[in-house]
Enzyme design. Structure first.
Site, PDB file in Angstrom:
ATOM      1  CE  LYS A   1       1.489  25.885   4.510  1.00  0.00           C
ATOM      2  NZ  LYS A   1       0.552  24.800   4.809  1.00  0.00           N
TER       3      LYS A   1
ATOM      4  CG  PHE B   1      -4.708  22.050   8.506  1.00  0.00           C
ATOM      5  CD1 PHE B   1      -5.786  22.794   8.966  1.00  0.00           C
ATOM      6  CD2 PHE B   1      -4.006  22.518   7.409  1.00  0.00           C
ATOM      7  CE1 PHE B   1      -6.154  23.984   8.341  1.00  0.00           C
ATOM      8  CE2 PHE B   1      -4.364  23.706   6.780  1.00  0.00           C
ATOM      9  CZ  PHE B   1      -5.439  24.441   7.251  1.00  0.00           C
TER      10      PHE B   1
ATOM     11  CG  ASP C   1      -1.344  17.511   3.104  1.00  0.00           C
ATOM     12  OD1 ASP C   1      -0.339  18.159   2.723  1.00  0.00           O
ATOM     13  OD2 ASP C   1      -2.363  18.049   3.568  1.00  0.00           O
TER      14      ASP C   1
HETATM   15  C1  LIG Z   1      -0.938  24.701   4.575  1.00  0.00           C
HETATM   16  C2  LIG Z   1      -1.418  23.315   4.427  1.00  0.00           C
HETATM   17  C3  LIG Z   1      -2.470  22.984   3.545  1.00  0.00           C
HETATM   18  C4  LIG Z   1      -3.238  24.029   2.792  1.00  0.00           C
HETATM   19  O1  LIG Z   1      -2.457  24.749   1.899  1.00  0.00           O
HETATM   20  P1  LIG Z   1      -2.989  26.181   1.363  1.00  0.00           P
HETATM   21  O2  LIG Z   1      -1.941  26.584   0.372  1.00  0.00           O
HETATM   22  O3  LIG Z   1      -3.102  27.076   2.541  1.00  0.00           O
HETATM   23  O4  LIG Z   1      -4.298  25.936   0.718  1.00  0.00           O
HETATM   24  C5  LIG Z   1      -2.806  21.662   3.419  1.00  0.00           C
HETATM   25  N1  LIG Z   1      -2.163  20.697   4.094  1.00  0.00           N
HETATM   26  C6  LIG Z   1      -1.155  20.975   4.939  1.00  0.00           C
HETATM   27  C7  LIG Z   1      -0.467  19.866   5.655  1.00  0.00           C
HETATM   28  C8  LIG Z   1      -0.756  22.289   5.158  1.00  0.00           C
HETATM   29  O5  LIG Z   1       0.216  22.570   6.034  1.00  0.00           O
END
Ligand SMILES: *Cc1c(COP(=O)(O)O)cnc(C)c1O
Length: 416
Positions: free
Chosen positions: A253, A139, A224
């Site tokens: 986040k 994701f 990520d």
């Molecule tokens: C939440 C998340 C995203 C996206 O971040 P947003 O601030 O919602 O755009 C991307 N990668 C990972 C692993 C996430 O948990």
């Protein structure tokens, strides 16, 4: 103040129908607790999906926001501001990477990183060097580029065509990775711990193979760490937990205490390919969010919170493992520190709803995974309190499951 019913009615009439919300309207928070509009208290094992790592209303975050809001909230990226460089310096020093770009969200950090590695690929290997490798079950966000890297059909369907040139491989499958790799690849993108995918860890061997293959083919290794980074594993960066250093890392986040801020950090070898005019944003890196992010990092140090995440996270795992020992429907504990999961054999939704009714916020992902992203302020006594609630709910879920199985057996057609 609006009542819960009024809030729900307004949203149902006027909002785009994107969220299947739980029946809770949060009015305020303090530390590891939030309070609904009727004043009921909830222990927060989710911290706004990994955002509120310092809990709610941390006095130093509140003060930083107050002070800075009264000075200047936004200045355009046409001008300098006092805090963007300081924050970049701090993040680069802590990560060992060289340059930062600030966005407003996780998905935008991913988009920027994609543009960077495409530009670097084109510069070193021509326009052909544009292929990205991503993992199944990943994701990376909701914008089109991030979606193209997200290896789950449910997020992609209805939105084709996707960005071209993405190859998916299964997590921890070195052979598949090796087969997908060639000189046209400009980047390998992965979450060291898949979050939304159910708290699924990469093995160190797999990450080392990614590192080695990226080097061999002059591709960038992009982590990520939007969910697993910035302290959640008990290390500031998750890659420090796994011992493999990427070329690019995306974070977001928790970084600005709940204000929207994301970033990617990159090694100079890749960063050098972005020059003025190639990328940018209106809001990203403003003085308010950057100052608060500096405060976030300072609080982690001053309150020794990474140590606390490691200690309380260990206790949390131990308590989850006790549930696995006790109940047949609880089968595996995954994750570390303040990013953990309990794998069930049955849907987690009834447990989540039961927890909510008993004053505990948790999350379910991938249908059968209970996901926990608690604030770093969590203490052993909070773990005990949450586990008492969970133990009862999992006992109930198991009773229901066994009863249903008995009925199914009784009503099943006799086999001749
Ligand atoms: C939440 C998340 C995203 C996206 O971040 P947003 O601030 O919602 O755009 C991307 N990668 C990972 C692993 C996430 O948990």
């Amino acid at each position: 103040m609006l009542t819960y019913e009024e809030i729900v009615a307004l949203e149902q009439k006027y909002l785009l129908n994107t969220y299947a919300r739980y029946p809770l309207a949060i009015a305020r928070g303090k530390g590891v607790y939030v309070y609904d509009v009727d004043g009921r208290r909830y222990l927060d094992f989710l911290s706004g999906l990994g955002v509120n790592a310092l809990g709610h209303a941390h006095p130093r975050i509140v003060k930083a926001i107050r002070d800075q809001a009264a000075k200047v909230i936004h200045v355009s990226n046409l001008y300098y501001n006092e805090y963007q460089g300081l924050l970049a310096e701090k993040l680069c020093t802590k990560s060992g990477l060289d340059r930062a770009f600030f966005s407003n969200s996780g998905t935008e950090a991913i988009e920027g990183a994609l543009k960077l590695v495409r530009a670097a690929g084109h510069a070193t290997g021509g326009p052909e060097k544009c292929i990205l490798i991503a993992l199944e079950n990943s994701f990376h966000g909701r914008t089109m580029g991030a979606l193209a890297l997200t290896g789950q059909a449910k997020y992609r369907q209805d939105f084709d065509p996707m960005l071209e040139g993405v190859r998916f491989v299964p997590r921890n499958d070195v052979e598949a990775l090796r087969n997908a790799m060639d000189d046209k690849v400009c980047g390998i993108v992965l979450e060291p711990i898949q979050g939304e995918g159910g708290i699924q860890e990469s093995s160190s061997e797999f990450l080392q193979a990614c590192r080695q293959l990226a080097d061999q083919h002059q591709a960038a290794l992009i982590f990520d760490e939007i969910q697993c980074g910035l302290g959640r594993t008990g290390q500031l960066f998750a890659f420090q937990h796994f011992g493999v250093v990427p070329d690019v890392v995306c974070i977001a986040k928790p970084i600005a205490g709940g204000l929207p801020l994301g970033a990617f950090l990159a090694k100079e070898r890749f960063a050098q390919h972005i020059t003025p005019g190639k990328h940018g944003t209106t809001f990203g890196g403003g003085p308010l969010t950057c100052r608060v992010a500096l405060e976030y990092l300072a609080i982690l140090e001053d309150e020794n919170l990474l140590e606390q995440v490691r200690r309380v996270g260990g206790y949390f795992s131990q308590k989850l493992r006790e549930l696995v020992d006790k109940f047949d429907i609880a089968v595996e504990v995954r994750g570390v520190g303040a990013i953990q999961a309990l794998q069930l054999t049955v849907p987690g939704k009834p447990v989540l709803e039961g927890a909510l009714a008993k004053g505990l916020l948790i999350n379910v992902t991938q249908d059968t995974v209970l996901r926990f992203l608690p604030p770093f302020l969590l203490q052993e006594k909070h773990v005990d309190r949450g586990m008492r609630i969970l133990r009862r709910l999992i006992a109930d879920a198991q009773k229901q499951e066994k009863a249903a199985a008995r009925v199914a057996k009784r009503t099943a057609p006799a086999v001749a």
